[in-house]
Structure formats: structure tokens, C-alpha cells
Design a protein around this motif. Structure first.
Motif, short mmCIF file in Angstrom:
data_model
loop_
_atom_site.label_atom_id
_atom_site.label_comp_id
_atom_site.label_asym_id
_atom_site.label_seq_id
_atom_site.Cartn_x
_atom_site.Cartn_y
_atom_site.Cartn_z
N MET A 30 0.84 -1.20 0.00
CA MET A 30 0.00 0.00 0.00
C MET A 30 0.88 1.25 0.00
O MET A 30 1.85 1.34 0.74
CB MET A 30 -0.92 0.01 1.23
N THR A 31 0.54 2.20 -0.83
CA THR A 31 1.30 3.44 -0.92
C THR A 31 0.71 4.48 0.03
O THR A 31 -0.50 4.75 -0.01
CB THR A 31 1.28 4.00 -2.35
N GLU A 32 1.55 5.05 0.88
CA GLU A 32 1.08 6.05 1.82
C GLU A 32 1.08 7.43 1.17
O GLU A 32 2.05 7.83 0.52
CB GLU A 32 1.98 6.07 3.07
N LYS A 33 -0.01 8.16 1.35
CA LYS A 33 -0.15 9.49 0.76
C LYS A 33 0.44 10.53 1.72
O LYS A 33 0.08 10.56 2.90
CB LYS A 33 -1.62 9.79 0.48
N ILE A 34 1.30 11.38 1.18
CA ILE A 34 2.04 12.33 2.01
C ILE A 34 1.86 13.76 1.50
O ILE A 34 1.95 14.02 0.30
CB ILE A 34 3.55 11.99 2.02
N ILE A 35 1.61 14.67 2.44
CA ILE A 35 1.76 16.10 2.17
C ILE A 35 3.09 16.51 2.77
O ILE A 35 3.34 16.30 3.97
CB ILE A 35 0.62 16.92 2.81
N PHE A 36 3.96 17.07 1.94
CA PHE A 36 5.29 17.50 2.39
C PHE A 36 5.31 19.02 2.50
O PHE A 36 4.83 19.73 1.61
CB PHE A 36 6.38 17.04 1.43
N MET A 37 5.93 19.52 3.56
CA MET A 37 5.99 20.95 3.81
C MET A 37 7.43 21.36 4.14
O MET A 37 8.03 20.83 5.07
CB MET A 37 5.07 21.33 4.96
N GLY A 38 7.98 22.27 3.36
CA GLY A 38 9.34 22.74 3.59
C GLY A 38 9.61 23.96 2.74
O GLY A 38 8.85 24.28 1.84
N THR A 39 10.73 24.62 3.02
CA THR A 39 11.03 25.86 2.29
C THR A 39 12.46 25.95 1.79
O THR A 39 12.69 26.11 0.61
CB THR A 39 10.67 27.08 3.17
N PRO A 40 13.51 25.85 2.66
CA PRO A 40 14.87 26.14 2.21
C PRO A 40 15.56 24.93 1.59
O PRO A 40 14.99 23.84 1.47
CB PRO A 40 15.57 26.57 3.50
#
Length: 317
Positions: free
Chosen positions: A1-11
Motif C-alpha cells: 500500500m502506498t502512503e499518501k504524504i503532504i510534504f511541507m518545507g522551504t529552504p
């Protein structure tokens, strides 16, 4: 099963972490959240964050709310129903209802050994304070800043002349590897965590303009740590013969002096030594006078150094 990810980052710190998640078939990045494009440089050219540039190259959907709380993007992101929310130097507080939208967990990759150096500039402070080591913490996200339970940590030595730029690169890779090592157990529900010891909490707020000013009343080692802690950004500075001058690189000289703080202890074609606190001596290796390009001390001494040994050239704004 593929896990759905929201990624948050800037630099730049966040980019290898994003790329590693995207390259792993066990995960699907369903959205990338980063800070809005900002004007950069003297010409104020609107420039995307490093994370946005990397996400676009990977063909990922990017969201850039000025503030996530109360934004249109918030409802959109919650509706994506992520399994995991992963942040790495994103730069904003996140609403609780967004953190709660993660089916498995909302976690953060933080560049310090928590509970030491909570806040936005942990790498800068570790280097400026002359710490012998630092590291990365994977933790659960909670409403309070960097206060969640610790899932995993990894340490890294700080070499005597390492800069914040050096450590950003090294800690980014360390954080990437630690995250990939941690995620399988987190997804499986077998990972353990420990609460942070509140008695050991220290903070690393963003660097202020006042902190960029060097104080040569400190020892040569302290000034050197300050210089490398602010290299390559935002850069330390002082006033040399009335001219604001950025100090890019230095090293501590194993000598003592009875000259007053800020005086020239030694001046040759290749060396510039300055008296610091406690009779210690600091060598300037690279600097940038106002309106001039960054230069090695040899070039500076060749064309800009209108002073002699014994002369006090460092003053304060």
C-alpha cells in the motif's frame, strides 16, 4: 500500500528530504506546501523557494499560502486526506485541525537534538555557541513550537571550523536518512516515542540584525564561532575604519596580545590579525567591505588596508 504524504518545507535543507520521499515507491506525495515566492537580491527578482523549484521539477502540485490558517488552501489540503504530513523547515505554525487530518501522523524533521534549540535557527545557534555536536530529531507535531514527542534522533559532530552552511548540508542528508529509516515503523504502528524533558528546553529564535554585529570584546574563539555561525547567511559584520565590513571567514591564532580590543596585531601581505577579548587574537581570512565584492584577506590587504600594526581599526555601530 502506498502512503499518501503532504510534504511541507522551504529552504535548501528540505530539498534532499523531499527528493528522497518522492523517489521511494512506498510513498506518494499528493501535495507540497512551501512559502510564497519572495523578492531576492538587489534587483528584487521574485524567486521561488528551493522546495518549490524541486517540487516543480518532480512534477508535484505546489501550494504557497502566505499563512496556512484561514486560507483557501487549508480546506483543499485537508480534503486530500493524507496518511502522513511531513514538515522540514517549513517556517510557519500549523493549525491543529490540519495536523489532525493526517491519518497516521504529522511529523517534523528538526535540525537539532531536541529539546535543545527549539525554533527557527537551530543550526545557527549550535555553531555560534561552539557546540561539539548537533543532530536531527524526528518528532510528532503538536500546537506548541517543536514540543512534540521524540520518535528518533541522530547525532553529528561539528568540526572546529565548520560553518552553518556546512552543517545545513550535512544535517539535511542526516535528516533524510533518519526519516527514511523511521517511516516504515511509523506506518506499521510499531515506532516508540519519548516526551521531551521540559527542564532541558532551550530556544533558537530567528537571527536578529543586532546579532549580526560582531563584538571583539569577546574572545577570539567566540568571535570566530559567531562568524562561522552566520556564514553564509545572514553574515556577521563589524566596522573597519568607519566602513561597515562583512566578515566571512576567520581563524583563531595561538598567540596573545596586550593591544586594545580591535587593534591590528599583525599585518603582512597575507595576514591580518586583530586583538580580541582576554588578550586573544583572531585572524581575518575573508571579508567584504561595503560596496565591494567578497575577497580574500590577501586582496584586501593589497588594496584596501590603509592602516598599520598597532592601530585600532574595529569600532562599533
Amino acid at each position: 500500500m502506498t502512503e499518501k504524504i503532504i510534504f511541507m518545507g522551504t529552504p535548501d535543507f528540505s530539498v534532499p528530504i523531499l527528493q528522497a520521499i518522492a523517489a521511494n515507491d512506498a510513498y506518494e506525495i499528493i501535495g507540497v506546501v512551501t512559502q510564497p515566492d519572495r523578492p531576492v537580491g538587489r534587483k528584487r527578482i521574485l524567486t521561488p523557494t528551493p522546495v518549490k523549484a524541486a517540487a516543480v521539477e518532480l512534477g508535484l502540485t505546489v501550494y504557497q499560502p502566505a499563512k496556512l490558517g484561514g486560507s483557501d488552501e487549508l480546506a483543499t489540503l485537508i480534503a486530500l486526506e493524507p496518511d502522513l504530513i511531513i514538515t522540514a523547515a517549513y517556517g510557519q505554525f500549523l493549525p491543529t485541525k490540519f495536523l489532525n487530518a493526517a491519518k497516521i501522523a504529522a511529523i517534523n524533521v528538526h535540525a537539532s537534538l531536541l529539546p535543545k534549540y527549539r525554533g527557527g535557527a537551530p543550526i545557527h545557534y549550535a555553531v555560534m555557541n561552539g557546540d561539539a555536536q548537533t543532530g536531527v530529531t524526528i518528532m510528532y507535531m503538536v500546537k506548541a513550537m517543536d514540543a512534540g514527542d521524540i520518535i528518533a534522533q541522530a547525532t553529528l559532530p561539528i568540526e572546529q571550523n565548520a560553518t552553518t552552511g556546512d552543517m545545513f548540508e550535512a544535517l539535511s542528508i542526516l535528516g533524510r536518512d533518519l526519516l527514511l529509516e523511521t517511516l516504515p515503523n511509523l506506518v506499521a504502528g510499531t515506532s516508540e516515542s519519548l516526551p521531551q524533558d521540559e527542564a532541558l528546553v532551550t530556544f533558537s529564535p530567528n537571527i536578529t540584525p543586532e546579532q549580526e554585529i560582531l563584538d571583539f570584546n569577546q574572545t577570539a574563539t567566540q568571535v570566530h564561532n559567531h562568524v562561522r555561525g552566520l556564514n553564509p547567511f545572514p553574515t556577521a559584520h563589524t566596522t573597519v575604519n568607519g566602513m561597515r565590513t562583512k566578515i566571512q571567514k576567520t581563524h583563531v591564532v595561538d598567540e596573545t596580545t596586550t593591544l586594545p580590543v580591535g587593534a591590528v596585531v599583525k599585518k603582512t601581505k597575507k595576514e591580518l590579525w586583530i586583538a580580541a577579548g582576554d588578550q586573544t587574537v583572531l585572524a581575518i581570512d575573508e571579508l567584504q567591505p561595503a560596496g565591494k565584492p567578497k575577497m580574500a584577506v590577501t586582496d584586501y590587504l593589497n588594496g584596501h588596508a590603509k592602516f598599520e600594526e598597532g592601530e585600532q581599526i574595529i569600532s562599533y555601530e
